[in-house]
Design a protein around this motif. Structure first.
Motif, PDB file in Angstrom:
ATOM      1  N   PHE A 218      -5.300  -1.456   5.140  1.00 22.28           N
ATOM      2  CA  PHE A 218      -5.074  -2.168   6.393  1.00 22.28           C
ATOM      3  C   PHE A 218      -4.253  -3.441   6.193  1.00 22.28           C
ATOM      4  CE2 PHE A 218      -8.822   0.358   7.445  1.00 22.28           C
ATOM      5  CZ  PHE A 218      -8.494   0.838   8.698  1.00 22.28           C
ATOM      6  N   THR A 219      -4.324  -4.046   5.012  1.00 21.83           N
ATOM      7  CA  THR A 219      -3.593  -5.290   4.763  1.00 21.83           C
ATOM      8  C   THR A 219      -2.204  -4.994   4.201  1.00 21.83           C
ATOM      9  OG1 THR A 219      -4.767  -5.438   2.640  1.00 21.83           O
ATOM     10  CG2 THR A 219      -5.652  -6.694   4.487  1.00 21.83           C
ATOM     11  N   TYR A 220      -2.158  -4.547   2.961  1.00 20.71           N
ATOM     12  CA  TYR A 220      -0.862  -4.226   2.355  1.00 20.71           C
ATOM     13  C   TYR A 220      -0.193  -3.053   3.071  1.00 20.71           C
ATOM     14  CZ  TYR A 220      -2.214  -7.291  -1.477  1.00 20.71           C
ATOM     15  OH  TYR A 220      -2.604  -8.393  -2.220  1.00 20.71           O
ATOM     16  N   GLY A 221      -0.996  -2.026   3.423  1.00 23.50           N
ATOM     17  CA  GLY A 221      -0.438  -0.893   4.146  1.00 23.50           C
ATOM     18  C   GLY A 221       0.049  -1.276   5.529  1.00 23.50           C
ATOM     19  N   GLY A 222      -0.703  -2.128   6.216  1.00 23.17           N
ATOM     20  CA  GLY A 222      -0.273  -2.597   7.527  1.00 23.17           C
ATOM     21  C   GLY A 222       1.017  -3.391   7.460  1.00 23.17           C
ATOM     22  N   ASN A 223       1.155  -4.211   6.436  1.00 24.85           N
ATOM     23  CA  ASN A 223       2.389  -4.977   6.258  1.00 24.85           C
ATOM     24  C   ASN A 223       3.578  -4.048   6.043  1.00 24.85           C
ATOM     25  OD1 ASN A 223       4.158  -7.237   5.625  1.00 24.85           O
ATOM     26  ND2 ASN A 223       3.905  -6.663   3.486  1.00 24.85           N
ATOM     27  N   GLN A 224       3.397  -3.018   5.230  1.00 26.88           N
ATOM     28  CA  GLN A 224       4.469  -2.053   4.991  1.00 26.88           C
ATOM     29  C   GLN A 224       4.883  -1.361   6.285  1.00 26.88           C
ATOM     30  OE1 GLN A 224       6.220  -1.146   2.215  1.00 26.88           O
ATOM     31  NE2 GLN A 224       5.255  -2.704   0.941  1.00 26.88           N
ATOM     32  N   MET A 225       3.928  -1.000   7.103  1.00 29.66           N
ATOM     33  CA  MET A 225       4.238  -0.301   8.343  1.00 29.66           C
ATOM     34  C   MET A 225       4.989  -1.197   9.330  1.00 29.66           C
ATOM     35  SD  MET A 225       1.621   1.533  11.006  1.00 29.66           S
ATOM     36  CE  MET A 225       0.924  -0.050  11.456  1.00 29.66           C
TER      37      MET A 225
END
Length: 302
Positions: A218-225
């Motif tokens: 949710f953090t690193y993945g959310g930033n990537q998205m």
């Protein structure tokens, strides 16, 4: 320190004993404010200790910071290589994608600098070292967040701001005071939203104990998205990051107003100005989740 402990105990009595606790509604509020002030002071002291430790080896710090800057910069290099073969991605030009990338990267970098150590909480729960933080008359959240404060994460913030600066210089946008005001508002609100996700993920680790990867999604993945336009994702994904985990308020909704782009899901344009309210709500919910997780903690082996 003794006064702080007494305040915390008085708050607990007010929550459990009601009128029998013998305190007015103003006293618990003053106690919470005092506890928050103690938490900020403790965070500053712990972070300052780690900063001094880091700067004792300045050459090592510079190399790790530059390495962090280069590693995060590879993501944007991939976007540049992509645009070497295409003119638009999901209908967005390179400066527009760079604007989304820089806004998300800088906001996430700020949250990662301040709260990035929360992903270590599961390890502390498993090995029992969290117990040592509970006996100190300082808020546990401040101790966990400031633990191993990594100044090298400034590289991520710098890289995001550089890409954002490039985007602002190359965008073909009619700038108004309102559009200009949204830029710092977007960065600060986005950082608060990401920080609340870090805290909520830490609260979940009290139960799961080994959920750092779930938190990172949710953090690193959310930033990537968020670095890419919403038009390249399925509508169900866009709904999820708008109405469930409101990451869309980090950069998508305010950025689309700045760019003059249509909103996904036919959302109203005034949502571009709601990130501060969304950030406040996320922080409140994350605080509730943290307190619930901390109260459910029963030491190692439970």
């Amino acid at each position: 320190m003794a006064e702080t402990v007494a305040v915390v105990r008085e708050d607990g009595e007010d929550g459990e004993g009601g009128e029998d606790a013998g305190v007015t509604w103003a006293e618990p509020r003053a106690g919470r404010l005092r506890t928050a002030a103690e938490g900020v002071r403790a965070y500053r002291l712990i972070a300052g200790m780690w900063i001094r430790s880091t700067l004792a080896y300045r050459a090592s710090f510079l190399m790790t910071a530059l390495g962090n800057l280069a590693a995060t910069g590879l993501d944007f290099v991939a976007i540049l290589l992509m645009f070497a073969h295409i003119d638009a991605l999901g209908g967005y030009t390179l400066p527009e994608v760079a604007f989304l990338y820089g806004a998300s990267g800088a906001a996430f970098g700020l949250a990662d600098l301040v709260m990035g150590s929360m992903d270590r909480l599961g390890r502390r729960v498993r090995d029992g070292t969290l117990d040592t933080l509970l006996v100190r008359p300082v808020p546990v959240l401040a101790q966990v967040a400031a633990d191993r404060f990594a100044l090298r994460r400034l590289g991520r913030i710098t890289q995001g701001l550089l890409v954002l600066g490039y985007a602002l210089l190359t965008l073909d946008v009619h700038w108004t005071p309102l559009r200009a005001l949204l830029i710092p508002l977007m960065l600060l609100s986005g950082a608060a939203i990401f920080a609340s996700v870090f805290v909520a993920g830490g609260a979940f680790q009290f139960i799961a104990q080994d959920a750092s990867e779930v938190q990172n999604s949710f953090t690193y993945g959310g930033n990537q998205m968020l670095q890419y336009p919403p038009t390249v994702f399925a509508k169900d994904m866009v709904r999820g990051v708008t109405f469930v985990v409101p990451l869309a308020f980090v950069n998508w909704l305010p950025a689309l107003y700045v760019l003059g782009r249509p909103y996904p899901l036919d959302l109203p344009g005034w949502l571009a100005f709601t990130p501060p309210l969304v950030a406040a709500g996320c922080c409140l919910l994350a605080g509730v989740a943290w307190r619930a997780g901390l109260r459910a903690y029963r030491s190692t082996g439970s």
